[in-house]
Design a protein around this motif. Structure first.
Motif, PDB file in Angstrom:
ATOM      1  N   LEU A 106      48.623  26.752  41.375  1.00 44.61           N
ATOM      2  CA  LEU A 106      48.774  28.131  41.838  1.00 44.61           C
ATOM      3  C   LEU A 106      48.366  29.118  40.746  1.00 44.61           C
ATOM      4  N   VAL A 107      48.818  28.863  39.545  1.00 47.07           N
ATOM      5  CA  VAL A 107      48.459  29.738  38.426  1.00 47.07           C
ATOM      6  C   VAL A 107      46.962  29.647  38.165  1.00 47.07           C
ATOM      7  N   LEU A 111      44.404  32.674  38.354  1.00 45.58           N
ATOM      8  CA  LEU A 111      43.593  32.977  37.179  1.00 45.58           C
ATOM      9  C   LEU A 111      42.115  33.055  37.548  1.00 45.58           C
ATOM     10  N   ASP A 112      41.689  32.254  38.528  1.00 51.20           N
ATOM     11  CA  ASP A 112      40.296  32.302  38.990  1.00 51.20           C
ATOM     12  C   ASP A 112      39.926  33.661  39.567  1.00 51.20           C
ATOM     13  N   GLU A 113      40.913  34.375  40.110  1.00 49.12           N
ATOM     14  CA  GLU A 113      40.643  35.661  40.744  1.00 49.12           C
ATOM     15  C   GLU A 113      40.624  36.822  39.742  1.00 49.12           C
ATOM     16  N   VAL A 114      40.993  36.554  38.513  1.00 50.13           N
ATOM     17  CA  VAL A 114      40.994  37.587  37.471  1.00 50.13           C
ATOM     18  C   VAL A 114      39.573  37.703  36.914  1.00 50.13           C
ATOM     19  N   PRO A 115      39.068  38.933  36.731  1.00 52.37           N
ATOM     20  CA  PRO A 115      37.721  39.103  36.157  1.00 52.37           C
ATOM     21  C   PRO A 115      37.591  38.382  34.803  1.00 52.37           C
ATOM     22  N   PRO A 116      36.390  37.895  34.469  1.00 49.14           N
ATOM     23  CA  PRO A 116      36.196  37.062  33.274  1.00 49.14           C
ATOM     24  C   PRO A 116      36.706  37.650  31.968  1.00 49.14           C
ATOM     25  N   GLY A 117      36.482  38.924  31.715  1.00 48.73           N
ATOM     26  CA  GLY A 117      36.944  39.527  30.466  1.00 48.73           C
ATOM     27  C   GLY A 117      38.464  39.553  30.375  1.00 48.73           C
ATOM     28  N   GLN A 118      39.110  39.910  31.484  1.00 47.45           N
ATOM     29  CA  GLN A 118      40.573  39.927  31.508  1.00 47.45           C
ATOM     30  C   GLN A 118      41.115  38.504  31.425  1.00 47.45           C
ATOM     31  N   ALA A 155      48.284  42.102  36.154  1.00 43.44           N
ATOM     32  CA  ALA A 155      48.423  42.749  37.472  1.00 43.44           C
ATOM     33  C   ALA A 155      47.534  42.058  38.507  1.00 43.44           C
ATOM     34  N   ALA A 156      46.314  41.687  38.104  1.00 48.29           N
ATOM     35  CA  ALA A 156      45.405  40.992  39.025  1.00 48.29           C
ATOM     36  C   ALA A 156      45.968  39.620  39.405  1.00 48.29           C
ATOM     37  N   MET A 157      46.562  38.924  38.431  1.00 47.15           N
ATOM     38  CA  MET A 157      47.176  37.628  38.732  1.00 47.15           C
ATOM     39  C   MET A 157      48.351  37.799  39.677  1.00 47.15           C
ATOM     40  N   LYS A 158      49.151  38.825  39.465  1.00 47.41           N
ATOM     41  CA  LYS A 158      50.296  39.064  40.337  1.00 47.41           C
ATOM     42  C   LYS A 158      49.824  39.335  41.757  1.00 47.41           C
ATOM     43  N   GLN A 159      48.773  40.134  41.898  1.00 47.64           N
ATOM     44  CA  GLN A 159      48.233  40.422  43.229  1.00 47.64           C
ATOM     45  C   GLN A 159      47.719  39.146  43.898  1.00 47.64           C
ATOM     46  N   ALA A 160      47.072  38.281  43.131  1.00 46.83           N
ATOM     47  CA  ALA A 160      46.583  37.014  43.681  1.00 46.83           C
ATOM     48  C   ALA A 160      47.750  36.147  44.138  1.00 46.83           C
ATOM     49  N   LEU A 161      48.812  36.121  43.353  1.00 47.96           N
ATOM     50  CA  LEU A 161      49.990  35.330  43.738  1.00 47.96           C
ATOM     51  C   LEU A 161      50.693  35.950  44.949  1.00 47.96           C
ATOM     52  N   LEU A 162      50.688  37.282  45.049  1.00 50.06           N
ATOM     53  CA  LEU A 162      51.247  37.943  46.227  1.00 50.06           C
ATOM     54  C   LEU A 162      50.458  37.558  47.478  1.00 50.06           C
ATOM     55  N   ARG A 163      49.131  37.536  47.360  1.00 52.67           N
ATOM     56  CA  ARG A 163      48.293  37.140  48.499  1.00 52.67           C
ATOM     57  C   ARG A 163      48.578  35.707  48.922  1.00 52.67           C
TER      58      ARG A 163
END
Length: 173
Positions: A106-107, A111-118, A155-163
């Motif tokens: 899941l993590v 993490l895959d959904e987070v932009p590369p730099g972040q 924040a992007a990871m949290k949004q991905a986990l929310l989805r």
């Protein structure tokens, strides 16, 4: 490169290969690409080996090479396509969240959904355990940039986990 330098390089690569490969995997999510990124980082190190003055900074140099390679690879057009195991219209089966493997997946997926730099910032800060200053040095940016990109990445990871329905709106599981 002299035989003595070759031997030093070989010892270093043997000692660090697995750690660098794991970091590369967290950056890209694929063991085959992680192997490629690891190889790119070590090839760059090999080319610079005779110019190295501070052998204590080798880890930082390899980490920087790895981050650059991962970000460069992510910008290539063929890496924007993602293969999936299941058709998106199909409901996802219930996961056993108590399982360590499920949590890891899941993590990894988030993490895959987070932009590369972040993603690079998150991996350096939380997997490699670097502080803000060391992460800034590895990424060749300001400490403020590390802080803001880390916050955006989380924040992007949290949004991905929310989805995925994993994290509740209150922030906990």
């Amino acid at each position: 490169m002299s035989p003595e330098e070759e031997a030093q390089f070989s010892v270093y690569v043997t000692a660090r290969r697995d750690r660098v490969r794991r970091t590369a995997y967290l950056l890209c999510g694929d063991w085959h690409r992680a192997d490629d990124l690891t190889q790119i980082a070590f090839v760059k190190l090999y080319g610079a080996w005779s110019d190295i003055r501070d052998y204590a900074a080798l880890d930082a140099y390899v980490r920087r090479c790895l981050m650059r390679a991962a970000i460069d690879e992510s910008r290539r057009p063929w890496h924007r396509e993602r293969a999936v195991d299941a058709v998106p219209d199909t409901p996802v089966p219930e996961l056993d969240l108590a399982s360590v493997v499920a949590d890891r997946e899941l993590v990894r997926g988030a993490l895959d959904e987070v932009p590369p730099g972040q993603r690079a910032m998150l991996v350096l800060r939380y997997f490699d355990g670097l502080d803000v200053a060391a992460t800034a040095a590895a990424m060749e940016c300001s400490e403020g940039n590390v802080k803001s990109q880390t916050a955006r990445g989380l924040a992007a990871m949290k949004q991905a986990l929310l989805r995925q329905g994993v994290v509740g709106r209150g922030g906990g599981r």
